[in-house]
Scaffold this motif. Structure first.
Motif, PDB file in Angstrom:
ATOM      1  N   ASP A 242      35.714  28.730  24.482  1.00  0.00           N
ATOM      2  CA  ASP A 242      35.859  29.028  23.041  1.00  0.00           C
ATOM      3  C   ASP A 242      34.931  28.183  22.183  1.00  0.00           C
ATOM      4  OD1 ASP A 242      39.505  29.579  23.029  1.00  0.00           O
ATOM      5  OD2 ASP A 242      37.768  30.807  23.639  1.00  0.00           O
ATOM      6  N   GLU A 243      34.686  26.947  22.580  1.00  0.00           N
ATOM      7  CA  GLU A 243      34.041  25.988  21.670  1.00  0.00           C
ATOM      8  C   GLU A 243      32.564  25.765  21.948  1.00  0.00           C
ATOM      9  OE1 GLU A 243      37.383  25.903  19.632  1.00  0.00           O
ATOM     10  OE2 GLU A 243      35.550  24.803  19.068  1.00  0.00           O
ATOM     11  N   LEU A 244      32.087  26.118  23.146  1.00  0.00           N
ATOM     12  CA  LEU A 244      30.678  25.831  23.466  1.00  0.00           C
ATOM     13  C   LEU A 244      29.817  27.063  23.190  1.00  0.00           C
ATOM     14  CD1 LEU A 244      31.053  23.881  26.840  1.00  0.00           C
ATOM     15  CD2 LEU A 244      30.482  22.924  24.582  1.00  0.00           C
ATOM     16  N   GLY A 245      28.569  26.820  22.796  1.00  0.00           N
ATOM     17  CA  GLY A 245      27.637  27.926  22.571  1.00  0.00           C
ATOM     18  C   GLY A 245      26.212  27.411  22.597  1.00  0.00           C
ATOM     19  N   PRO A 246      25.237  28.304  22.392  1.00  0.00           N
ATOM     20  CA  PRO A 246      23.828  27.907  22.387  1.00  0.00           C
ATOM     21  C   PRO A 246      23.598  26.766  21.388  1.00  0.00           C
ATOM     22  CG  PRO A 246      24.032  30.299  22.328  1.00  0.00           C
ATOM     23  CD  PRO A 246      25.430  29.747  22.143  1.00  0.00           C
ATOM     24  N   GLY A 247      22.787  25.784  21.829  1.00  0.00           N
ATOM     25  CA  GLY A 247      22.514  24.644  20.953  1.00  0.00           C
ATOM     26  C   GLY A 247      23.459  23.484  21.191  1.00  0.00           C
ATOM     27  N   ASP A 248      24.581  23.747  21.926  1.00  0.00           N
ATOM     28  CA  ASP A 248      25.515  22.659  22.237  1.00  0.00           C
ATOM     29  C   ASP A 248      25.128  22.018  23.564  1.00  0.00           C
ATOM     30  OD1 ASP A 248      26.957  23.301  19.984  1.00  0.00           O
ATOM     31  OD2 ASP A 248      28.374  24.591  21.069  1.00  0.00           O
ATOM     32  N   SER A 249      25.559  20.766  23.755  1.00  0.00           N
ATOM     33  CA  SER A 249      25.300  20.122  25.049  1.00  0.00           C
ATOM     34  C   SER A 249      26.573  19.478  25.587  1.00  0.00           C
ATOM     35  CB  SER A 249      24.208  19.050  24.911  1.00  0.00           C
ATOM     36  OG  SER A 249      24.648  17.987  24.082  1.00  0.00           O
ATOM     37  N   VAL A 250      26.659  19.466  26.919  1.00  0.00           N
ATOM     38  CA  VAL A 250      27.707  18.740  27.655  1.00  0.00           C
ATOM     39  C   VAL A 250      26.988  17.659  28.441  1.00  0.00           C
ATOM     40  CG1 VAL A 250      29.455  18.869  29.481  1.00  0.00           C
ATOM     41  CG2 VAL A 250      29.186  20.776  27.845  1.00  0.00           C
ATOM     42  N   VAL A 251      27.383  16.404  28.213  1.00  0.00           N
ATOM     43  CA  VAL A 251      26.706  15.283  28.883  1.00  0.00           C
ATOM     44  C   VAL A 251      27.571  14.762  30.022  1.00  0.00           C
ATOM     45  CG1 VAL A 251      25.770  12.953  28.611  1.00  0.00           C
ATOM     46  CG2 VAL A 251      25.447  14.662  26.786  1.00  0.00           C
ATOM     47  N   MET A 252      26.995  14.733  31.221  1.00  0.00           N
ATOM     48  CA  MET A 252      27.678  14.184  32.401  1.00  0.00           C
ATOM     49  C   MET A 252      26.805  13.078  32.981  1.00  0.00           C
ATOM     50  SD  MET A 252      29.173  17.554  34.336  1.00  0.00           S
ATOM     51  CE  MET A 252      27.822  18.717  34.034  1.00  0.00           C
ATOM     52  N   THR A 253      27.106  12.644  34.196  1.00  0.00           N
ATOM     53  CA  THR A 253      26.266  11.638  34.861  1.00  0.00           C
ATOM     54  C   THR A 253      25.732  12.255  36.162  1.00  0.00           C
ATOM     55  OG1 THR A 253      27.888  10.709  36.407  1.00  0.00           O
ATOM     56  CG2 THR A 253      27.974   9.903  34.126  1.00  0.00           C
ATOM     57  N   GLU A 254      24.704  11.637  36.717  1.00  0.00           N
ATOM     58  CA  GLU A 254      24.146  12.136  37.988  1.00  0.00           C
ATOM     59  C   GLU A 254      25.090  11.906  39.162  1.00  0.00           C
ATOM     60  OE1 GLU A 254      19.301  11.871  37.552  1.00  0.00           O
ATOM     61  OE2 GLU A 254      20.375  10.030  38.097  1.00  0.00           O
ATOM     62  N   MET A 255      26.161  11.112  38.937  1.00  0.00           N
ATOM     63  CA  MET A 255      27.059  10.790  40.061  1.00  0.00           C
ATOM     64  C   MET A 255      28.359  11.604  40.008  1.00  0.00           C
ATOM     65  SD  MET A 255      28.627   7.028  39.065  1.00  0.00           S
ATOM     66  CE  MET A 255      27.200   6.217  38.370  1.00  0.00           C
ATOM     67  N   GLU A 256      28.395  12.647  39.146  1.00  0.00           N
ATOM     68  CA  GLU A 256      29.637  13.420  39.026  1.00  0.00           C
ATOM     69  C   GLU A 256      30.023  14.115  40.331  1.00  0.00           C
ATOM     70  OE1 GLU A 256      31.734  13.316  36.349  1.00  0.00           O
ATOM     71  OE2 GLU A 256      30.172  11.833  35.830  1.00  0.00           O
ATOM     72  N   HIS A 257      31.326  14.223  40.543  1.00  0.00           N
ATOM     73  CA  HIS A 257      31.908  15.034  41.610  1.00  0.00           C
ATOM     74  C   HIS A 257      31.732  16.500  41.226  1.00  0.00           C
ATOM     75  CE1 HIS A 257      35.176  16.898  43.973  1.00  0.00           C
ATOM     76  NE2 HIS A 257      35.168  15.832  44.731  1.00  0.00           N
ATOM     77  N   HIS A 258      31.658  17.382  42.228  1.00  0.00           N
ATOM     78  CA  HIS A 258      31.488  18.818  41.943  1.00  0.00           C
ATOM     79  C   HIS A 258      32.613  19.343  41.049  1.00  0.00           C
ATOM     80  CE1 HIS A 258      29.045  19.281  45.938  1.00  0.00           C
ATOM     81  NE2 HIS A 258      28.366  18.660  44.980  1.00  0.00           N
ATOM     82  N   ALA A 259      33.772  18.723  41.070  1.00  0.00           N
ATOM     83  CA  ALA A 259      34.912  19.186  40.256  1.00  0.00           C
ATOM     84  C   ALA A 259      34.533  19.254  38.786  1.00  0.00           C
ATOM     85  CB  ALA A 259      36.112  18.258  40.434  1.00  0.00           C
ATOM     86  N   SER A 260      33.701  18.331  38.335  1.00  0.00           N
ATOM     87  CA  SER A 260      33.259  18.381  36.935  1.00  0.00           C
ATOM     88  C   SER A 260      31.853  18.962  36.839  1.00  0.00           C
ATOM     89  CB  SER A 260      33.294  16.984  36.300  1.00  0.00           C
ATOM     90  OG  SER A 260      32.618  16.048  37.111  1.00  0.00           O
ATOM     91  N   LEU A 261      30.978  18.542  37.748  1.00  0.00           N
ATOM     92  CA  LEU A 261      29.574  18.948  37.640  1.00  0.00           C
ATOM     93  C   LEU A 261      29.420  20.470  37.702  1.00  0.00           C
ATOM     94  CD1 LEU A 261      26.586  17.118  39.272  1.00  0.00           C
ATOM     95  CD2 LEU A 261      26.630  19.598  39.152  1.00  0.00           C
ATOM     96  N   VAL A 262      30.014  21.083  38.740  1.00  0.00           N
ATOM     97  CA  VAL A 262      29.862  22.543  38.885  1.00  0.00           C
ATOM     98  C   VAL A 262      30.606  23.268  37.772  1.00  0.00           C
ATOM     99  CG1 VAL A 262      30.238  24.525  40.416  1.00  0.00           C
ATOM    100  CG2 VAL A 262      29.599  22.294  41.381  1.00  0.00           C
ATOM    101  N   THR A 263      31.756  22.743  37.388  1.00  0.00           N
ATOM    102  CA  THR A 263      32.586  23.392  36.347  1.00  0.00           C
ATOM    103  C   THR A 263      31.834  23.450  35.032  1.00  0.00           C
ATOM    104  OG1 THR A 263      34.549  22.535  37.463  1.00  0.00           O
ATOM    105  CG2 THR A 263      34.822  23.283  35.178  1.00  0.00           C
ATOM    106  N   TRP A 264      31.347  22.310  34.550  1.00  0.00           N
ATOM    107  CA  TRP A 264      30.631  22.318  33.265  1.00  0.00           C
ATOM    108  C   TRP A 264      29.298  23.044  33.379  1.00  0.00           C
ATOM    109  CZ3 TRP A 264      33.547  21.955  29.404  1.00  0.00           C
ATOM    110  CH2 TRP A 264      34.638  21.068  29.380  1.00  0.00           C
ATOM    111  N   GLN A 265      28.649  22.954  34.536  1.00  0.00           N
ATOM    112  CA  GLN A 265      27.382  23.655  34.748  1.00  0.00           C
ATOM    113  C   GLN A 265      27.580  25.170  34.580  1.00  0.00           C
ATOM    114  OE1 GLN A 265      26.397  24.670  38.980  1.00  0.00           O
ATOM    115  NE2 GLN A 265      24.895  23.000  38.700  1.00  0.00           N
TER     116      GLN A 265
END
Ligand code: 7TS
Length: 421
Positions: free
Chosen positions: A122-145
């Motif tokens: 609902d809240e994300l769209g073009p121009g928005d960014s989600v910032v993670m780290t290079e060490m994320e587990h797939h549980a967050s990395l793949v989900t936000w990707q």
């Protein structure tokens, strides 16, 4: 000596007396097992003390029933137990809003997906960014990707430097006015790195973004106070903290959860339903559709009681003692490459590789000697690409492990070294 009473704790875990090495096609039959178990795979899952098993058995023996206030006695008992379990978990992580700020899910992965679908879509769209780290587990990395792909948002990854710590200058560059979510792992399940999540939450809030902390490796292993950290969301799993599988938790600030729409619909999460539309139950039930993991919830609360009795400061001290000891022991060998910060600045795990032996071969040889560790990418494939290795072996410790078991790991590696020499 140890910060915890290891002997008393080990007595609560009959599985630690197991012998292994026999035929695995007959689970539960052990007559041909003859090799003592050395269990060093706690970042994958911890064992379950008798106290937790007894609580689950008592539930099934005594007051098994569906919840949410059926009229009969059993249902009311089960409802009280399940609801109180939410309060108990909330208290454990310092969530002053109690049950309204703790949604029970299946695991950390589902907790991450709940926010990604119920908020992100609902809240994300073009121009928005989600910032993670290079060490994320797939549980967050793949989900936000994947949510970013669906919404046109951008994902950004804070660099990990050569000794496994976050590049906070890079974090400052990446977290900007386009950022709507900063989603970071608290303790890396591969590097053992403990990230400055409170500082990262502040950086997120300065640009009006939410902060989501993946606490799967931190809530089980150290004191966590979600309000001190000022996280907007916090996710963790029962099975990594002496609890049963099939239950995890999503902490969310009450006013944020109140604003979010559910993404799983059905019974128990509704207040009223007509053919035209429906209204939702109060928090947290709005996010718990269908018959919930009741027995697991009872077990989760018993696991929290068990860890609280030991004291999370003591749990942390014990893990860190073993991690530093393992780091020093493994560091004695030039043919072992370890990943992550030094031994005195990490959580209770060490990932490493033995020169010229593939991680899977090494873990097989260790397994033949009764030593259970994890080989692979630990659901952090992009991080392993960055490290330039296809896989690593990881030893991870918990409240019932000892220095002697670390020594057995080192001896088993020596056997592998000779086999592959
Ligand atoms: C940091 C971290 N985040 C998320 C998860 C996902 O938790 P789940 O949803 O309960 O599976 C894990 C589980 N880590 C591991 C599970 O198996 N090996 C591991 O290292 C984890 O360590």
């Amino acid at each position: 000596s140890y910060p915890v009473d290891v002997d008393a704790i080990r007595a609560d875990f009959p599985i630690l007396q197991r012998k292994v090495g026999g035929d695995i096609s007959t689970p539960g039959e052990h007559d041909d097992d003859d090799t003592p178990l050395v269990y060093l795979d706690n970042a994958a899952t911890s064992h379950t003390p008798e106290q937790v098993v007894d609580a689950i058995v008592d539930y099934y023996h005594g007051y098994n029933s569906n919840v949410h206030r059926g009229i009969h006695h059993l249902s009311q008992e089960a409802s009280v137990a399940y609801e109180n379990a939410h309060d108990r978990v909330a208290e454990f992580i310092g969530a002053s809003g109690g049950r309204e700020e703790v949604v029970f899910t299946k695991n950390t992965t589902e907790s991450m997906n709940l926010v990604a679908y119920a908020w992100g879509l609902d809240e994300l769209g073009p121009g928005d960014s989600v910032v993670m780290t290079e060490m994320e587990h797939h549980a967050s990395l793949v989900t936000w990707q994947q949510i970013a792909k669906k919404t046109g948002a951008e994902v950004r990854y804070i660099r990990v430097d050569d000794d496994g710590r976050l590049d906070m200058e890079h974090a400052k560059e990446l977290i900007d006015d386009s950022t709507k979510m900063v989603s970071v792992v608290h303790v890396s399940n591969t590097l053992g790195t403990v990230n400055p999540v409170s500082e990262l939450a502040d950086m997120a809030h300065e640009v009006g973004a939410y902060a989501f902390v993946d606490g799967a490796q931190s809530v089980p292993t150290r004191p966590v106070d979600v309000e001190d950290i000022d996280a907007d969301f916090f996710a963790f799993s029962g099975h990594k903290m002496c609890g049963p599988t099939g239950i995890g938790a999503l902490y969310g600030k009450r006013d944020i959860l109140e604003e979010m729409q559910p993404y799983l619909y059905g019974g128990e999460m509704i207040r009223s339903v007509t053919y035209e539309d429906s209204t939702w139950e109060d928090l947290p039930w709005k996010f718990e559709a269908g018959t919930p993991p009741i027995a697991q919830g009872v077990g989760f609360a018993a696991a929290v009681d068990y860890l609280d009795d030991i004291g999370m400061e003591n749990v942390q001290a014990h893990e860190e003692l073993l991690a530093e000891y393992a780091y020093d022991r493994l560091g004695e060998f030039d043919d072992i490459e370890m990943y992550g910060p030094p031994g005195d600045d990490r959580g209770g795990l060490v990932a490493f590789n033995l020169d010229s032996v593939h991680a899977h071969d090494l873990s097989s040889i260790l397994n033949e000697q009764g030593v259970a560790i994890r080989a692979g990418d630990h659901c952090t494939q992009p991080l392993h690409d960055k490290l330039g290795v296809a896989a690593s072996t990881r030893a991870s410790f918990y409240i019932y492990n000892t220095r002697e078991e670390v020594d057995k790991l080192v001896d088993a590696i020596d056997t592998a070294r000779e086999l592959f020499a």
